[in-house]
Enzyme design. Structure first.
Site, PDB file in Angstrom:
ATOM      1  N   CYS A 116       1.009  -1.284   0.394  1.00 28.22           N
ATOM      2  CA  CYS A 116      -0.187   0.110  -0.451  1.00 28.22           C
ATOM      3  C   CYS A 116       0.843   1.350  -0.005  1.00 28.22           C
ATOM      4  CB  CYS A 116      -0.775  -0.153   1.641  1.00 28.22           C
ATOM      5  SG  CYS A 116      -0.031  -0.063   2.587  1.00 28.22           S
ATOM      6  N   ALA A 117       0.472   2.202   0.241  1.00 25.08           N
ATOM      7  CA  ALA A 117       0.968   3.357   0.801  1.00 25.08           C
ATOM      8  C   ALA A 117       1.993   2.957   1.253  1.00 25.08           C
ATOM      9  CB  ALA A 117       0.440   4.974   0.529  1.00 25.08           C
TER      10      ALA A 117
END
Length: 136
Positions: free
Chosen positions: A93-94
């Site tokens: 993800c981020a």
């Protein structure tokens, strides 16, 4: 403003719950740094690289050959159920929080080999590894 703050707080509580619950099955999920993540992907035969960020986030770029399934989507589990559970899954993800939670969900749904990118795509980019525009 309060509604947005509450939503973010609730989201992180859920993410923390899934991360903590993944401790019950530590063999299925391996948290690895971006160097190892890249190395294992490159040595894998047809790896399944899963980006669990939102549409808005992936617009800025993805790890090459990544497939996006938004972890915050209500149909996340239905979508991952369609994937091959025998494949090794590389999830990110981020910054690593959502992907850790998503990795736990994947393991809980029968995926046997799941790698989570610690630090997410931000750590990947800090190493200078390539990011491409998403074609999905």
């Amino acid at each position: 403003m309060k509604k947005r703050l509450f939503s973010k707080f609730a989201y992180w509580l859920v993410a923390i719950f899934f991360v903590l619950s993944s401790c019950s099955n530590p063999q299925s999920v391996k948290n690895i740094d971006s160097d190892e993540f890249k190395k294992i992907i490159e040595s894998s035969n047809a790896p399944l690289v899963l980006d669990v960020r939102t549409d808005m986030e992936v617009a800025s770029g993805v790890i090459p050959d990544a497939m996006q399934i938004d972890y915050t989507d209500d149909n996340f589990e239905q979508k991952i159920a369609q994937l091959d559970k025998n494949k090794t899954v590389f999830v990110y993800c981020a910054t690593g929080g959502r992907s850790a939670a998503a990795a736990s969900v994947l393991a809980g749904n029968g995926f046997k080999h799941v790698y989570n990118l610690e630090g997410g795509i931000e750590a990947w980019k800090e190493k200078g590894f390539s990011v491409v525009k998403n074609n999905n």
